[in-house]
Design a protein around this motif. Structure first.
Motif, PDB file in Angstrom:
ATOM      1  N   TRP A  33       0.920  -1.087   0.002  1.00 31.92           N
ATOM      2  CA  TRP A  33       0.165   0.007  -0.024  1.00 31.92           C
ATOM      3  C   TRP A  33       0.756   1.140  -0.197  1.00 31.92           C
ATOM      4  O   TRP A  33       0.698   2.140  -0.839  1.00 31.92           O
ATOM      5  CB  TRP A  33      -0.742   0.065   1.322  1.00 31.92           C
ATOM      6  N   ALA A  34       1.812   1.283   0.814  1.00 28.93           N
ATOM      7  CA  ALA A  34       2.841   2.387   0.990  1.00 28.93           C
ATOM      8  C   ALA A  34       3.351   2.762  -0.459  1.00 28.93           C
ATOM      9  O   ALA A  34       3.824   4.005  -0.744  1.00 28.93           O
ATOM     10  CB  ALA A  34       3.631   2.306   2.242  1.00 28.93           C
ATOM     11  N   GLU A  45       2.611   1.577  -3.256  1.00 24.94           N
ATOM     12  CA  GLU A  45       1.625   2.328  -4.614  1.00 24.94           C
ATOM     13  C   GLU A  45       1.524   3.758  -4.122  1.00 24.94           C
ATOM     14  O   GLU A  45       1.399   4.486  -5.256  1.00 24.94           O
ATOM     15  CB  GLU A  45       0.462   1.625  -4.295  1.00 24.94           C
ATOM     16  N   ARG A  46       1.132   4.242  -2.932  1.00 24.44           N
ATOM     17  CA  ARG A  46       0.942   5.615  -2.613  1.00 24.44           C
ATOM     18  C   ARG A  46       2.114   6.284  -2.812  1.00 24.44           C
ATOM     19  O   ARG A  46       2.137   7.381  -3.298  1.00 24.44           O
ATOM     20  CB  ARG A  46       0.569   5.650  -1.070  1.00 24.44           C
ATOM     21  N   MET A  71       1.715   8.692   7.332  1.00 26.89           N
ATOM     22  CA  MET A  71       1.396   7.305   6.320  1.00 26.89           C
ATOM     23  C   MET A  71       0.811   6.406   7.167  1.00 26.89           C
ATOM     24  O   MET A  71      -0.323   5.826   6.843  1.00 26.89           O
ATOM     25  CB  MET A  71       2.594   6.792   5.868  1.00 26.89           C
ATOM     26  N   ASN A 111      -2.816   7.643   7.459  1.00 23.93           N
ATOM     27  CA  ASN A 111      -3.757   7.181   6.304  1.00 23.93           C
ATOM     28  C   ASN A 111      -4.053   6.014   5.872  1.00 23.93           C
ATOM     29  O   ASN A 111      -5.246   5.544   5.539  1.00 23.93           O
ATOM     30  CB  ASN A 111      -3.010   7.999   5.058  1.00 23.93           C
ATOM     31  N   LEU A 112      -3.069   4.980   6.315  1.00 27.10           N
ATOM     32  CA  LEU A 112      -3.601   3.480   6.456  1.00 27.10           C
ATOM     33  C   LEU A 112      -4.609   3.262   7.085  1.00 27.10           C
ATOM     34  O   LEU A 112      -5.824   2.669   6.817  1.00 27.10           O
ATOM     35  CB  LEU A 112      -2.383   2.907   6.664  1.00 27.10           C
ATOM     36  N   LEU A 159      -8.713  10.778   4.053  1.00 23.93           N
ATOM     37  CA  LEU A 159      -7.722  11.423   4.228  1.00 23.93           C
ATOM     38  C   LEU A 159      -7.224  12.015   5.644  1.00 23.93           C
ATOM     39  O   LEU A 159      -8.017  12.346   6.426  1.00 23.93           O
ATOM     40  CB  LEU A 159      -7.704  12.571   3.391  1.00 23.93           C
TER      41      LEU A 159
END
Length: 144
Positions: free
Chosen positions: A14-15, A17-18, A70, A73-74, A81
């Motif tokens: 996920w991190a 990709e972000r 981060m 946000n996860l 957000l």
């Protein structure tokens, strides 16, 4: 500490990709562990120092804010957000070489606010800085 995320989410994927953001990339940060309960990243001292050769205090804060934001946000989940509203840091030991490692753990994971503590240590495992960040969680703004 509940989250809207599926329990099998791969936080590192996920991190990745972000993305880390341009500043974190310039500073050489690397995420090595990423879950809602614990996030870990490293950063080199070299290239992030004050003129006297110590890791810049702002570099500790950038590492802490990157991890804490981060992580928030996860936790926030899809369509939401997390944005920073407060951060503070106490630097207790200088780092002059090698890498530092930040370990981020949640203090509070709510629906509208999160608080994380980030402990930053040197290569010998000695704590150099303690950062606390508070993030507000809101709905993702509509795309224009």
């Amino acid at each position: 500490m509940a989250s809207d995320l599926p329990p099998d989410i791969d936080g590192l994927a996920w991190a990745a990709e972000r993305g880390l953001g341009a500043l974190a990339e310039k500073m050489g940060m690397r995420f090595t562990e990423f879950t809602i309960e614990r996030c870990v990243a490293t950063m080199p001292v070299e290239g992030n120092t004050q003129p006297v050769g110590l890791l810049h205090g702002g570099a500790y804060v950038v590492l802490g804010e990157s991890l804490g934001s981060m992580a928030a946000n996860l936790h926030a989940g899809p369509g939401r957000l997390a944005v920073g509203v407060d951060i503070n840091a106490t630097h207790t030991r200088p780092a002059t070489s090698g890498i530092v490692t930040g370990v981020c753990t949640p203090v509070h994971l709510g629906r509208s606010m999160t608080v994380h503590e980030i402990a930053v240590s040197d290569d010998q495992g000695r704590r150099c800085s303690t950062i606390r960040i508070t993030n507000m969680i809101k709905e993702m703004p509509a795309a224009n």
